[in-house]
Design an enzyme around this catalytic site. Structure first.
Site, PDB file in Angstrom:
ATOM      1  N   PHE A 291      59.555   5.862 -10.448  1.00 48.35           N
ATOM      2  CA  PHE A 291      58.107   5.603  -9.704  1.00 48.35           C
ATOM      3  C   PHE A 291      57.924   7.207  -9.013  1.00 48.35           C
ATOM      4  CE2 PHE A 291      55.164   4.632  -6.198  1.00 48.35           C
ATOM      5  CZ  PHE A 291      54.037   4.312  -7.099  1.00 48.35           C
TER       6      PHE A 291
ATOM      7  N   THR B  71      61.136  -3.110  -5.595  1.00 48.11           N
ATOM      8  CA  THR B  71      62.620  -3.470  -5.903  1.00 48.11           C
ATOM      9  C   THR B  71      63.680  -3.723  -4.839  1.00 48.11           C
ATOM     10  OG1 THR B  71      64.491  -2.232  -7.165  1.00 48.11           O
ATOM     11  CG2 THR B  71      63.054  -0.707  -5.615  1.00 48.11           C
TER      12      THR B  71
ATOM     13  N   ARG C 143      50.066   5.618 -23.195  1.00 49.24           N
ATOM     14  CA  ARG C 143      50.835   5.227 -22.095  1.00 49.24           C
ATOM     15  C   ARG C 143      50.104   4.302 -21.020  1.00 49.24           C
ATOM     16  NH1 ARG C 143      53.040  10.010 -19.073  1.00 49.24           N
ATOM     17  NH2 ARG C 143      51.121  10.679 -19.453  1.00 49.24           N
TER      18      ARG C 143
ATOM     19  N   GLU D 213      96.804  -4.870   6.821  1.00 51.22           N
ATOM     20  CA  GLU D 213      95.223  -4.989   7.110  1.00 51.22           C
ATOM     21  C   GLU D 213      94.908  -3.425   6.696  1.00 51.22           C
ATOM     22  OE1 GLU D 213      94.729  -5.943  11.190  1.00 51.22           O
ATOM     23  OE2 GLU D 213      95.662  -7.951  11.020  1.00 51.22           O
TER      24      GLU D 213
ATOM     25  N   PRO E 160      50.635   2.329 -11.406  1.00 53.30           N
ATOM     26  CA  PRO E 160      49.809   1.835 -10.362  1.00 53.30           C
ATOM     27  C   PRO E 160      50.308   2.132  -8.991  1.00 53.30           C
ATOM     28  CG  PRO E 160      51.085  -0.067 -11.370  1.00 53.30           C
ATOM     29  CD  PRO E 160      51.493   1.269 -11.981  1.00 53.30           C
TER      30      PRO E 160
END
Length: 325
Positions: free
Chosen positions: A166, A265, A235, A85, A239
């Site tokens: 982002f 995400t 570009r 273990e 948002p």
């Protein structure tokens, strides 16, 4: 803050010692003794492998339970299952998070020679008594509370991608241009604040429903970072949603921009968990729910760390976790 899970294994003969370890760990972790880890109608190995996926840490108690004769020499050794273990959890949790708590005088595998094992004396009052050794382990548990981790599940990579793709870009763009776009109109920005919102839990299909409900509930307005097409910049703007009364927008003055963003995400965590721990029923799965909460918490920790290390973001972005609508 979600507590870490700590698996504790021992021989059947040393259950009193295991219970003592659980008591000494106290509130520093959620202790899962091996006596509570084996599922009905599952093999011991299947149950152990499941625990390696659920556990953040492990302590395996190696005591002098067997008398073994090796190459003509008799030695006191731990039970074979404890050593097995230890190997399983060592590979799953990493050497920094798996502790072999070895009774002094217990003969260990030669591969562990040269490693500083947590050796303890059963007698109280000695320099390496059990309470002192567990106190050292507790310090390691407390040290790791605020640390994000890179594991088999995706939260660390998702946080890095969300920050770079982002958060950092929005903060950088707005700080440089001092403008945003609302309904394709240029608005000057006086100050920028971003609050990243992490929900309390995820739907089976991710976070899209939460985003819609949150935006509607708080009456958030759509906007983007500003792109000056007149200068040949082709570009697309990034948002986002922010709180503003449309009638209060003055296109001739500077605006305090307060963005709320729910990172869609993190919905990937749901898909990853479905592969990592497939569910065979429609009932609630406490283990899956624990892993989901652990991944959301780790996403937040990693994101906070990245935010604090960037000049554009460290004073502009906050992270709010366990949010309910």
């Amino acid at each position: 803050m979600i507590k870490k899970r700590l698996f504790i294994g021992s021989s059947a003969e040393k259950l009193s010692l295991l219970n003592q370890v659980v008591s000494l760990v106290g509130d520093n972790a959620v202790c899962i003794p091996w006596t509570n880890a084996f599922a009905i109608n599952k093999s011991a190995l299947d149950s152990l492998i499941k625990q390696t996926r659920l556990s953040d840490y492990a302590i395996l108690i190696a005591t002098k339970d067997d008398l073994t004769k090796r190459r003509g020499k008799k030695t006191s050794t731990p039970r074979d299952n404890v050593v097995l273990e230890f190997g399983l959890f060592l590979g799953a949790t990493s050497p920094d998070r798996c502790y072999l708590l070895a009774e002094g005088g217990a003969e260990l595998p030669s591969d562990l020679n040269g490693i500083n094992i947590c050796k303890f004396a059963p007698e109280a009052g000695k320099y390496n008594s059990l309470d002192k050794v567990i106190a050292e382990i507790n310090l390691e548990l407390q040290k790791d509370l605020g640390v994000g981790e890179l594991g088999l599940l995706p939260s660390t990579a998702l946080a890095i991608g969300y920050f770079n793709g982002f958060i950092k870009k929005v903060c950088t763009d707005v700080s440089k241009s001092r403008c945003i776009s609302i309904d394709d109109k240029k608005v000057k920005v006086k100050s920028l604040k971003i609050n990243v919102v992490i929900p309390e839990y995820l739907d089976d299909d991710g976070v899209e429903n939460f985003i819609d409900l949150f935006n509607d509930h708080h009456k958030l307005t759509k906007a983007t970072t500003y792109v000056d097409k007149s200068k040949g910049d082709n570009r697309r703007g990034y948002p986002f949603h922010f709180k503003v009364e449309p009638s209060a927008i003055d296109f001739d003055s500077e605006l305090d921009v307060q963005i709320s963003d729910i990172p869609n995400t993190i919905g990937t965590i749901v898909d990853a968990l479905k592969l990592y721990m497939p569910s065979k029923s429609v009932r609630a799965d406490e283990d899956r729910e624990f892993l989901e909460k652990r991944e959301l918490a780790n996403f937040a920790k990693v994101l906070k760390h990245l935010i604090s290390k960037n000049s554009y973001t460290k004073n502009a972005v906050t992270v709010e976790i366990d949010v309910k609508i």
